[in-house]
Motif scaffolding. Sequence first.
Motif, PDB file in Angstrom:
ATOM      1  N   THR A  47       1.081   4.178  -2.825  1.00 48.93           N
ATOM      2  CA  THR A  47       0.485   5.405  -2.388  1.00 48.93           C
ATOM      3  C   THR A  47       1.731   6.386  -3.011  1.00 48.93           C
ATOM      4  O   THR A  47       1.565   7.401  -3.519  1.00 48.93           O
ATOM      5  CB  THR A  47       0.458   5.660  -1.103  1.00 48.93           C
ATOM      6  OG1 THR A  47      -0.506   4.717  -0.496  1.00 48.93           O
ATOM      7  CG2 THR A  47       0.338   7.259  -0.513  1.00 48.93           C
ATOM      8  N   MET A  71      -4.079   6.068   5.756  1.00 54.18           N
ATOM      9  CA  MET A  71      -5.092   5.932   4.836  1.00 54.18           C
ATOM     10  C   MET A  71      -6.279   6.899   4.725  1.00 54.18           C
ATOM     11  O   MET A  71      -6.885   7.130   3.734  1.00 54.18           O
ATOM     12  CB  MET A  71      -5.681   4.493   4.958  1.00 54.18           C
ATOM     13  CG  MET A  71      -4.781   3.235   4.744  1.00 54.18           C
ATOM     14  SD  MET A  71      -3.837   2.986   3.316  1.00 54.18           S
ATOM     15  CE  MET A  71      -5.238   3.121   2.115  1.00 54.18           C
ATOM     16  N   GLU A  88       0.927  -1.301   0.031  1.00 50.30           N
ATOM     17  CA  GLU A  88      -0.256  -0.089   0.079  1.00 50.30           C
ATOM     18  C   GLU A  88       1.060   1.316  -0.131  1.00 50.30           C
ATOM     19  O   GLU A  88       0.700   2.317  -0.607  1.00 50.30           O
ATOM     20  CB  GLU A  88      -0.772  -0.068   1.178  1.00 50.30           C
ATOM     21  CG  GLU A  88      -2.019  -1.086   1.146  1.00 50.30           C
ATOM     22  CD  GLU A  88      -2.888  -0.999   2.380  1.00 50.30           C
ATOM     23  OE1 GLU A  88      -2.633  -0.194   3.304  1.00 50.30           O
ATOM     24  OE2 GLU A  88      -3.336  -2.112   2.600  1.00 50.30           O
ATOM     25  N   GLU A 125      -1.388   3.305  10.554  1.00 52.59           N
ATOM     26  CA  GLU A 125      -1.813   3.196   8.944  1.00 52.59           C
ATOM     27  C   GLU A 125      -3.268   3.604   8.606  1.00 52.59           C
ATOM     28  O   GLU A 125      -3.485   4.094   7.757  1.00 52.59           O
ATOM     29  CB  GLU A 125      -1.799   1.588   8.919  1.00 52.59           C
ATOM     30  CG  GLU A 125      -0.372   0.752   8.517  1.00 52.59           C
ATOM     31  CD  GLU A 125      -0.286  -0.400   8.424  1.00 52.59           C
ATOM     32  OE1 GLU A 125      -1.592  -1.128   7.930  1.00 52.59           O
ATOM     33  OE2 GLU A 125       0.465  -1.253   8.683  1.00 52.59           O
TER      34      GLU A 125
END
Length: 114
Positions: free
Chosen positions: A41, A84, A37, A80
Amino acid sequence: MSSVASSFASVKLPAALVQQAREAAQPQRRSVAGQIEYWATLGRIADETGLTVQEAREAIALYDARHSSPADDESLDAIEARFMAAESTGRLAQAVRDTVLANRLKAAPSRHAA
């Protein structure tokens, strides 16, 4: 079969990529999924803003530093989740753009002096 919608999806990835993510994740205390992730990103920020990956990394680090205090003892899951949330609302991308603009403005006088 459950009618509850999930915010997760399974994907097949090459074993070599998963191993690379596992190796990169360990020193950063990320999960393999968290590492992938993070890479995604970085890639999206670089693609959408034209930043280099290094500029995107610096902006993410600056964003994280500004939005946490040293007294915070957050779990990795909480960190996290904040990351996010910032990404999904656009705050992260805006922080990246602001940081890059500020860095460019700082660098501009020194370029003209050379």
